[in-house]
Enzyme design. Structure first.
Site, mmCIF file in Angstrom:
data_model
loop_
_atom_site.group_PDB
_atom_site.id
_atom_site.type_symbol
_atom_site.label_atom_id
_atom_site.label_comp_id
_atom_site.label_asym_id
_atom_site.label_seq_id
_atom_site.Cartn_x
_atom_site.Cartn_y
_atom_site.Cartn_z
ATOM 1 N N SER A 35 -5.876 -1.997 -4.129
ATOM 2 C CA SER A 35 -5.193 -2.039 -5.087
ATOM 3 C C SER A 35 -5.673 -2.362 -6.482
ATOM 4 O O SER A 35 -5.981 -2.667 -6.449
ATOM 5 C CB SER A 35 -3.615 -2.282 -4.454
ATOM 6 O OG SER A 35 -3.215 -1.962 -2.990
ATOM 7 N N HIS A 66 -0.950 11.152 -4.780
ATOM 8 C CA HIS A 66 -1.937 10.002 -4.830
ATOM 9 C C HIS A 66 -3.887 10.314 -4.330
ATOM 10 O O HIS A 66 -3.817 11.612 -3.762
ATOM 11 C CB HIS A 66 -1.481 8.740 -3.843
ATOM 12 C CG HIS A 66 -1.668 8.046 -3.965
ATOM 13 N ND1 HIS A 66 -0.993 7.161 -4.894
ATOM 14 C CD2 HIS A 66 -3.284 7.186 -3.150
ATOM 15 C CE1 HIS A 66 -2.191 6.030 -4.542
ATOM 16 N NE2 HIS A 66 -2.351 5.756 -3.297
ATOM 17 N N HIS A 88 -2.806 2.094 4.623
ATOM 18 C CA HIS A 88 -2.266 0.781 5.077
ATOM 19 C C HIS A 88 -1.047 1.363 6.180
ATOM 20 O O HIS A 88 -0.634 2.744 6.068
ATOM 21 C CB HIS A 88 -1.195 0.161 4.226
ATOM 22 C CG HIS A 88 -2.060 0.379 2.704
ATOM 23 N ND1 HIS A 88 -2.350 1.281 1.843
ATOM 24 C CD2 HIS A 88 -3.110 -0.938 2.199
ATOM 25 C CE1 HIS A 88 -3.113 0.770 0.338
ATOM 26 N NE2 HIS A 88 -3.507 -1.011 0.917
ATOM 27 N N TYR A 90 1.682 -0.158 6.619
ATOM 28 C CA TYR A 90 3.237 0.371 6.217
ATOM 29 C C TYR A 90 3.484 1.516 5.716
ATOM 30 O O TYR A 90 4.738 1.252 5.633
ATOM 31 C CB TYR A 90 3.222 -0.998 4.671
ATOM 32 C CG TYR A 90 2.286 -0.865 3.656
ATOM 33 C CD1 TYR A 90 2.799 -0.026 2.389
ATOM 34 C CD2 TYR A 90 0.602 -1.562 2.824
ATOM 35 C CE1 TYR A 90 1.820 0.107 1.733
ATOM 36 C CE2 TYR A 90 1.040 -1.813 2.509
ATOM 37 C CZ TYR A 90 0.743 -1.181 1.299
ATOM 38 O OH TYR A 90 -0.180 -0.346 0.342
ATOM 39 N N GLU A 91 2.156 2.368 5.520
ATOM 40 C CA GLU A 91 3.298 3.607 4.468
ATOM 41 C C GLU A 91 3.163 4.247 6.399
ATOM 42 O O GLU A 91 4.012 5.537 6.266
ATOM 43 C CB GLU A 91 1.316 4.873 3.993
ATOM 44 C CG GLU A 91 1.178 3.769 3.048
ATOM 45 C CD GLU A 91 0.229 4.991 2.271
ATOM 46 O OE1 GLU A 91 -0.264 5.082 2.182
ATOM 47 O OE2 GLU A 91 -1.423 3.081 2.341
ATOM 48 N N ALA A 118 -6.494 -6.862 -2.718
ATOM 49 C CA ALA A 118 -5.931 -7.067 -3.185
ATOM 50 C C ALA A 118 -4.887 -7.930 -2.545
ATOM 51 O O ALA A 118 -4.360 -8.257 -2.026
ATOM 52 C CB ALA A 118 -5.124 -6.050 -4.567
ATOM 53 N N MET A 219 -2.482 -7.714 2.668
ATOM 54 C CA MET A 219 -1.699 -6.380 3.403
ATOM 55 C C MET A 219 -2.458 -5.236 4.724
ATOM 56 O O MET A 219 -2.604 -4.248 4.653
ATOM 57 C CB MET A 219 -0.830 -5.145 3.695
ATOM 58 C CG MET A 219 0.278 -5.726 2.823
ATOM 59 S SD MET A 219 1.752 -5.338 1.887
ATOM 60 C CE MET A 219 2.932 -6.400 1.141
ATOM 61 N N SER A 220 -4.364 -5.313 3.974
ATOM 62 C CA SER A 220 -5.656 -4.340 4.978
ATOM 63 C C SER A 220 -6.426 -5.300 5.155
ATOM 64 O O SER A 220 -5.785 -6.544 5.917
ATOM 65 C CB SER A 220 -5.904 -3.727 2.904
ATOM 66 O OG SER A 220 -6.339 -4.743 2.402
ATOM 67 N N ASN A 243 -2.085 -12.487 -7.480
ATOM 68 C CA ASN A 243 -1.260 -13.529 -7.977
ATOM 69 C C ASN A 243 -1.329 -14.772 -6.526
ATOM 70 O O ASN A 243 -1.848 -14.870 -5.779
ATOM 71 C CB ASN A 243 -0.144 -12.631 -7.275
ATOM 72 C CG ASN A 243 0.182 -12.546 -5.809
ATOM 73 O OD1 ASN A 243 -0.425 -11.506 -6.155
ATOM 74 N ND2 ASN A 243 0.538 -13.126 -5.548
ATOM 75 N N HIS A 257 4.517 -5.363 -7.298
ATOM 76 C CA HIS A 257 3.094 -4.615 -7.345
ATOM 77 C C HIS A 257 2.915 -3.974 -8.994
ATOM 78 O O HIS A 257 1.351 -4.035 -8.534
ATOM 79 C CB HIS A 257 3.973 -3.178 -6.596
ATOM 80 C CG HIS A 257 2.402 -2.517 -6.190
ATOM 81 N ND1 HIS A 257 1.410 -3.217 -5.842
ATOM 82 C CD2 HIS A 257 2.609 -0.762 -6.864
ATOM 83 C CE1 HIS A 257 1.466 -1.879 -5.706
ATOM 84 N NE2 HIS A 257 1.215 -0.335 -6.314
HETATM 85 N N1 HPA Z 1 1.264 -10.399 -0.590
HETATM 86 C C1 HPA Z 1 0.656 -9.851 0.350
HETATM 87 N N2 HPA Z 1 -0.464 -8.877 -0.206
HETATM 88 C C2 HPA Z 1 -0.047 -8.624 -1.483
HETATM 89 C C3 HPA Z 1 -0.214 -10.193 -2.148
HETATM 90 C C4 HPA Z 1 0.584 -10.882 -1.705
HETATM 91 O O1 HPA Z 1 0.827 -11.917 -2.668
HETATM 92 N N3 HPA Z 1 -0.397 -9.620 -4.190
HETATM 93 C C5 HPA Z 1 -1.810 -8.214 -3.717
HETATM 94 N N4 HPA Z 1 -1.075 -7.863 -2.298
#
Ligand code: HPA
Length: 296
Positions: A35, A66, A88, A90-91, A118, A219-220, A243, A257
């Protein structure tokens, strides 16, 4: 919706054949960009663009408009295939669908996979903006039965019971550190925890994942890497720490996000320098380095 928990061998081969007939060269390196990190694709020279919708059996993009396309061309003189737009779990896809692109890449002759994501920083020593080369992963959905290798094993792709001791090439990790030092980029190393998403972690989960040995969380990536390893590919992975994971319910900070995408853009130039440097010095692929070898 018809969502296969496993995909028959001929579907992978039909998808690969459709891509192959449009290729003018034989790519050896696959790139999957996380991402906010997709802009590296724009640096690929003489790109041939193949929309996912033109490849049979390829999971259709869920969000209209997209970006969802394969970009084939040269980066640092290496023939590469990049996915612009990742898929992903989750999609709403199954793990088999999420990992179809990697198997197709392998059938195209790609032996080296570079994955980026990410991620939240679990390691208290990490700051937003850091880059971490992945040493190993913890794939929690796999423990709940959501393995991309679930279902009948395709013996010509790899063994039923895959050895996963060396999922991430130590040779390429060392090279990444060498490139980072030469280009003045600080590079962390650690364990990536792969969750299903889409919800971010609770503080209690953050503390649990940290105690379990995780340094970054996202998540990947792990599904794709498990399939790549099943097929004897050499893998290099990077987490971009967009983050810091919040481990306290009293925290007033929030993860969004938008922040993930913004930090991603800030990290891209350094990540691009690392990936370009690795490609420049990429050692020849040696099948003997993998425990698993397909018969393609
Ligand atoms: N958690 C899960 N997935 C993420 C995060 C997170 O803090 N930051 C970016 N993708």
């Amino acid at each position: 919706m018809d969502q296969p928990l496993w995909i028959p061998e001929e579907h992978y081969r039909e998808a690969a054949a459709a891509v192959k007939q449009r290729l003018t060269q034989s790519p050896t390196v696959g790139l999957i960009l996380g991402s906010g990190l997709g802009t590296l694709v724009e640096e690929i020279k003489d790109p041939l663009v193949i929309p996912y919708t033109e490849i049979p059996h390829w999971p259709p993009p869920t969000v209209s408009g997209h970006v969802g396309r394969l970009v084939v061309g040269e980066l640092e003189g290496r023939p590469v295939v990049a996915m612009q737009g990742r898929i992903h779990f989750y999609e709403g896809y199954t793990m088999a669908q999420v990992t179809l692109p990697v198997r197709v890449m392998r059938l195209l002759g790609i032996n080296t996979l570079i994955v980026t994501n990410a991620a939240g920083g679990l390691n208290p020593g990490f700051a937003a903006g850091d880059i971490m080369v992945i040493e190993d992963h913890i794939f929690l959905p796999g423990y709940a039965g959501f393995s991309p290798l679930y279902g009948p094993n395709i013996g010509s792709f790899g063994p039923r019971f895959t050895i996963n001791t060396h999922c991430y090439s130590s040779e390429l990790r060392k090279l990444a550190h060498k490139v980072a030092a030469a280009s003045g980029v600080t590079l962390r190393e650690g364990v990536y925890v792969s969750l299903a998403g889409p919800a971010f972690e609770t503080p209690a989960e953050v503390r649990m994942l940290r105690a379990a040995g995780g340094d970054s969380v996202g998540m990947s990536t792990a599904p794709e890497v498990l399939v790549a390893n099943h097929m004897g590919m050499r893998v290099l992975g990077f987490s971009t720490i967009t983050n810091v994971s919040l481990d306290n319910t009293e925290s007033v900070d929030e993860v969004s996000h938008e922040d993930v995408l913004r930090l991603g853009r800030q990290i891209v130039p350094r990540l691009a320098a690392l990936i370009r440097g690795v490609l420049r010095e990429l050692p020849a692929y040696d099948p003997a380095q993998s425990e698993n070898q397909p018969e393609l």
